[in-house]
Write a protein that holds these residues in place. Structure first.
Motif, PDB file in Angstrom:
ATOM      1  N   ASP A  25      40.728  28.838  50.389  1.00 25.80           N
ATOM      2  CA  ASP A  25      40.360  30.249  50.433  1.00 25.80           C
ATOM      3  C   ASP A  25      39.833  30.712  49.078  1.00 25.80           C
ATOM      4  O   ASP A  25      39.016  31.635  49.012  1.00 25.80           O
ATOM      5  N   SER A  26      40.308  30.084  48.003  1.00 22.61           N
ATOM      6  CA  SER A  26      39.813  30.459  46.679  1.00 22.61           C
ATOM      7  C   SER A  26      38.330  30.140  46.541  1.00 22.61           C
ATOM      8  O   SER A  26      37.596  30.848  45.836  1.00 22.61           O
ATOM      9  N   CYS A  27      37.883  29.078  47.217  1.00 17.04           N
ATOM     10  CA  CYS A  27      36.461  28.728  47.189  1.00 17.04           C
ATOM     11  C   CYS A  27      35.644  29.794  47.915  1.00 17.04           C
ATOM     12  O   CYS A  27      34.577  30.200  47.455  1.00 17.04           O
ATOM     13  N   LYS A  28      36.153  30.256  49.048  1.00 16.63           N
ATOM     14  CA  LYS A  28      35.478  31.326  49.788  1.00 16.63           C
ATOM     15  C   LYS A  28      35.440  32.604  48.953  1.00 16.63           C
ATOM     16  O   LYS A  28      34.431  33.316  48.931  1.00 16.63           O
ATOM     17  N   ALA A  29      36.543  32.877  48.250  1.00 14.90           N
ATOM     18  CA  ALA A  29      36.585  34.060  47.390  1.00 14.90           C
ATOM     19  C   ALA A  29      35.594  33.920  46.234  1.00 14.90           C
ATOM     20  O   ALA A  29      34.944  34.903  45.834  1.00 14.90           O
ATOM     21  N   GLY A  30      35.464  32.703  45.693  1.00 19.64           N
ATOM     22  CA  GLY A  30      34.491  32.468  44.636  1.00 19.64           C
ATOM     23  C   GLY A  30      33.064  32.710  45.118  1.00 19.64           C
ATOM     24  O   GLY A  30      32.239  33.268  44.390  1.00 19.64           O
ATOM     25  N   VAL A  31      32.779  32.295  46.344  1.00 17.46           N
ATOM     26  CA  VAL A  31      31.450  32.543  46.924  1.00 17.46           C
ATOM     27  C   VAL A  31      31.220  34.036  47.086  1.00 17.46           C
ATOM     28  O   VAL A  31      30.138  34.556  46.783  1.00 17.46           O
ATOM     29  N   LEU A  32      32.243  34.757  47.556  1.00 16.81           N
ATOM     30  CA  LEU A  32      32.117  36.206  47.710  1.00 16.81           C
ATOM     31  C   LEU A  32      31.868  36.891  46.370  1.00 16.81           C
ATOM     32  O   LEU A  32      31.048  37.813  46.277  1.00 16.81           O
ATOM     33  N   ALA A  33      32.588  36.436  45.335  1.00 16.88           N
ATOM     34  CA  ALA A  33      32.379  37.008  44.003  1.00 16.88           C
ATOM     35  C   ALA A  33      30.971  36.722  43.499  1.00 16.88           C
ATOM     36  O   ALA A  33      30.330  37.584  42.882  1.00 16.88           O
ATOM     37  N   SER A  34      30.483  35.514  43.766  1.00 12.04           N
ATOM     38  CA  SER A  34      29.133  35.148  43.359  1.00 12.04           C
ATOM     39  C   SER A  34      28.091  35.966  44.119  1.00 12.04           C
ATOM     40  O   SER A  34      27.100  36.434  43.540  1.00 12.04           O
ATOM     41  N   LEU A  35      28.318  36.159  45.433  1.00  5.74           N
ATOM     42  CA  LEU A  35      27.410  36.976  46.241  1.00  5.74           C
ATOM     43  C   LEU A  35      27.404  38.423  45.764  1.00  5.74           C
ATOM     44  O   LEU A  35      26.348  39.058  45.700  1.00  5.74           O
ATOM     45  N   LYS A  36      28.586  38.923  45.436  1.00  2.64           N
ATOM     46  CA  LYS A  36      28.671  40.296  44.945  1.00  2.64           C
ATOM     47  C   LYS A  36      27.841  40.474  43.686  1.00  2.64           C
ATOM     48  O   LYS A  36      27.078  41.438  43.549  1.00  2.64           O
ATOM     49  N   LYS A  37      27.962  39.520  42.767  1.00  2.00           N
ATOM     50  CA  LYS A  37      27.217  39.593  41.511  1.00  2.00           C
ATOM     51  C   LYS A  37      25.715  39.504  41.757  1.00  2.00           C
ATOM     52  O   LYS A  37      24.934  40.291  41.212  1.00  2.00           O
ATOM     53  N   SER A  38      25.305  38.539  42.592  1.00  4.92           N
ATOM     54  CA  SER A  38      23.871  38.345  42.837  1.00  4.92           C
ATOM     55  C   SER A  38      23.287  39.493  43.651  1.00  4.92           C
ATOM     56  O   SER A  38      22.157  39.919  43.405  1.00  4.92           O
ATOM     57  N   TRP A  39      24.042  40.010  44.635  1.00  6.27           N
ATOM     58  CA  TRP A  39      23.542  41.118  45.444  1.00  6.27           C
ATOM     59  C   TRP A  39      23.416  42.390  44.625  1.00  6.27           C
ATOM     60  O   TRP A  39      22.496  43.181  44.830  1.00  6.27           O
ATOM     61  N   ARG A  40      24.343  42.598  43.694  1.00  4.75           N
ATOM     62  CA  ARG A  40      24.235  43.776  42.841  1.00  4.75           C
ATOM     63  C   ARG A  40      22.997  43.678  41.952  1.00  4.75           C
ATOM     64  O   ARG A  40      22.291  44.663  41.738  1.00  4.75           O
ATOM     65  N   LYS A  41      22.726  42.479  41.426  1.00  2.00           N
ATOM     66  CA  LYS A  41      21.522  42.291  40.629  1.00  2.00           C
ATOM     67  C   LYS A  41      20.274  42.476  41.488  1.00  2.00           C
ATOM     68  O   LYS A  41      19.293  43.106  41.061  1.00  2.00           O
TER      69      LYS A  41
END
Length: 286
Positions: free
Chosen positions: A220-236
């Motif tokens: 689940d930590s890997c899925k959370a890492g993907v979500l954090a990465s998506l959040k960063k990239s989507w905000r940019k």
């Protein structure tokens, strides 16, 4: 008289040129699609975006240069929908990425990521097994974990203290190493042994594997890492889209001026002359 036409033609010529690398990237991904699910997951949005921008820019360029009213009206309608879609994406991106972030860890520079910190539409899609199989395949094939390796001298990996001071990306932290609370002992960046420490209560602790094809891709930590990465990239991406929307709105206003200019020329109206003046010409001529 023709300034608006020239300006809209120049703007659309530039956007036409920008669409070429976007379309080329989509075609390149399509040629690689038989190798990974990741490529299949990404190819079509790029191709659709590239083709759309190319066709619309070409229509606006030709319509402005040749004063083709039909193409300019077509360009205006297409621009309206693109602007509306971009505004909708910005609102959507901020709405689905409003929750969740990494947790700081004592004596570590990197953050740990927990799936329960995230919720909503995006979390449900990433956590879904059908989506996750494609995403995890993408991460595995990108070799992001293999690229973490650093050696001090003669292939000797860096020490644990130096690794703890590294600023890892969300995917590296969530997918390439176990959670800190699990108590694993550092051997190198992607090999951790349980040692004599007690395992944490988190279910991810039992999912970690030193198999380089497994690691924590099922965690689940890997899925959370993907979500954090998506959040960063989507905000940019949202910031970029806001800038693009502003540019497109300016182009849209200029296109409206160009259409009015074309209508004046087609109706043989001199600049500043109104239809009322044409309908009621002066009886006195000199």
């Amino acid at each position: 008289m023709r300034t608006s036409n020239h300006l809209i033609g120049l703007l659309n010529f530039l956007t036409f040129l920008l669409s070429v690398p976007i379309l080329g990237g989509g075609i390149w991904l399509s040629s690689k699609a038989n190798n990974t699910d990741c490529m299949k997951f990404l190819q079509w949005p790029l191709i659709i975006i590239g083709v759309s921008i190319m066709v619309i820019s070409l229509a606006g360029f030709v319509g402005a240069c040749y004063r083709n009213t039909f193409l300019m009206y077509l360009y205006l309608w297409a621009m309206f929908f693109i602007i509306a879609a971009l505004i909708g994406f910005v609102i959507f991106a901020y709405a689905v990425t409003d929750k969740g972030s990494g947790r700081p860890v004592m004596n570590r520079v990197y953050l740990d990521y927990y799936l329960q910190d995230y919720s909503g539409w995006l979390e449900e899609r990433v956590a879904d097994d059908s989506y996750w199989s494609k995403i995890s395949s993408c991460i595995r094939d990108s070799k992001v974990c293999n690229k973490m390796g650093r050696s001090v001298i003669d292939g000797v990996p860096e020490t644990a203290d130096r690794f703890y001071l590294r600023k890892l990306s969300p995917i590296q932290s969530g997918c390439c190493k176990p959670l800190t609370e699990c108590g694993y002992v550092y051997i190198n960046e992607t090999i951790w042994n349980p040692g004599g420490a007690l395992m944490g209560s988190n279910t991810d602790c039992a999912k970690w594997s030193n198999d380089q094809e497994q690691l924590c891709y099922a965690c689940d930590s890997c899925k959370a890492g993907v979500l954090a990465s998506l959040k960063k990239s989507w905000r940019k991406a949202s910031v970029v889209n806001i800038v693009v929307v502003i540019i497109l709105v300016i182009a849209y206003v200029v296109a409206i001026a160009a259409i009015r200019n074309n209508r004046r020329i087609d109706n043989d109206e001199p600049y500043g002359e109104t239809r009322m003046e044409k309908a009621r010409p002066s009886r006195i001529h000199f």
